[in-house]
Design an enzyme around this catalytic site. Sequence first.
Site, short mmCIF file in Angstrom:
data_model
loop_
_atom_site.label_atom_id
_atom_site.label_comp_id
_atom_site.label_asym_id
_atom_site.label_seq_id
_atom_site.Cartn_x
_atom_site.Cartn_y
_atom_site.Cartn_z
N GLN A 219 38.00 34.46 -32.36
CA GLN A 219 37.80 34.80 -30.95
C GLN A 219 36.45 34.25 -30.50
O GLN A 219 35.53 34.09 -31.32
CB GLN A 219 37.87 36.33 -30.79
CG GLN A 219 37.99 36.81 -29.37
CD GLN A 219 36.66 37.19 -28.75
OE1 GLN A 219 35.63 37.24 -29.39
NE2 GLN A 219 36.69 37.42 -27.46
N HIS A 220 36.31 33.97 -29.22
CA HIS A 220 35.09 33.38 -28.68
C HIS A 220 33.82 34.10 -29.13
O HIS A 220 32.86 33.48 -29.56
CB HIS A 220 35.15 33.36 -27.15
CG HIS A 220 33.87 32.92 -26.53
ND1 HIS A 220 32.91 33.81 -26.10
CD2 HIS A 220 33.36 31.68 -26.32
CE1 HIS A 220 31.88 33.14 -25.63
NE2 HIS A 220 32.12 31.85 -25.75
N GLY A 221 33.81 35.42 -29.04
CA GLY A 221 32.62 36.20 -29.41
C GLY A 221 32.22 36.01 -30.86
O GLY A 221 31.03 35.87 -31.18
N CYS B 234 30.78 32.39 -31.31
CA CYS B 234 29.40 32.28 -30.78
C CYS B 234 28.42 33.03 -31.66
O CYS B 234 27.31 32.55 -31.90
CB CYS B 234 29.34 32.83 -29.35
SG CYS B 234 29.96 31.68 -28.13
#
Length: 110
Positions: free
Chosen positions: A59-61, A64
């Site tokens: 997932q993006h989070g 990052c």
Amino acid sequence: MFRFFPATPIQSYVVRIVKCPTDVMKRDEVLVAYVTDPSWTPLFVGASAIILQIGGLLQHGALCAREYGKPAVSGIEVMTNFKTGMTVSVDGNSGIVKIIDEGCQNSSEN
């Protein structure tokens, strides 16, 4: 104590519930959100750790968080388990989030 999907190593800092990418965070607060997308990326720079409700390792989070070297855990019911002002320990390797201090906070901040 909660156990979910690990993403990166341990940190203990104050929680900030963030509901949109334009919310203001203080440096070294734990970014706690339902979900993130690319518009949230600037918030990751000053965050000490990331806790998300939606997502997993890809997932993006989580991506990052790994890029910025921040501990991250996802899969936690964030709005019922956390409040702005709490102190938590985030272990991104094991997926454990431990509440260190319930803290004092204004309910209008969540």
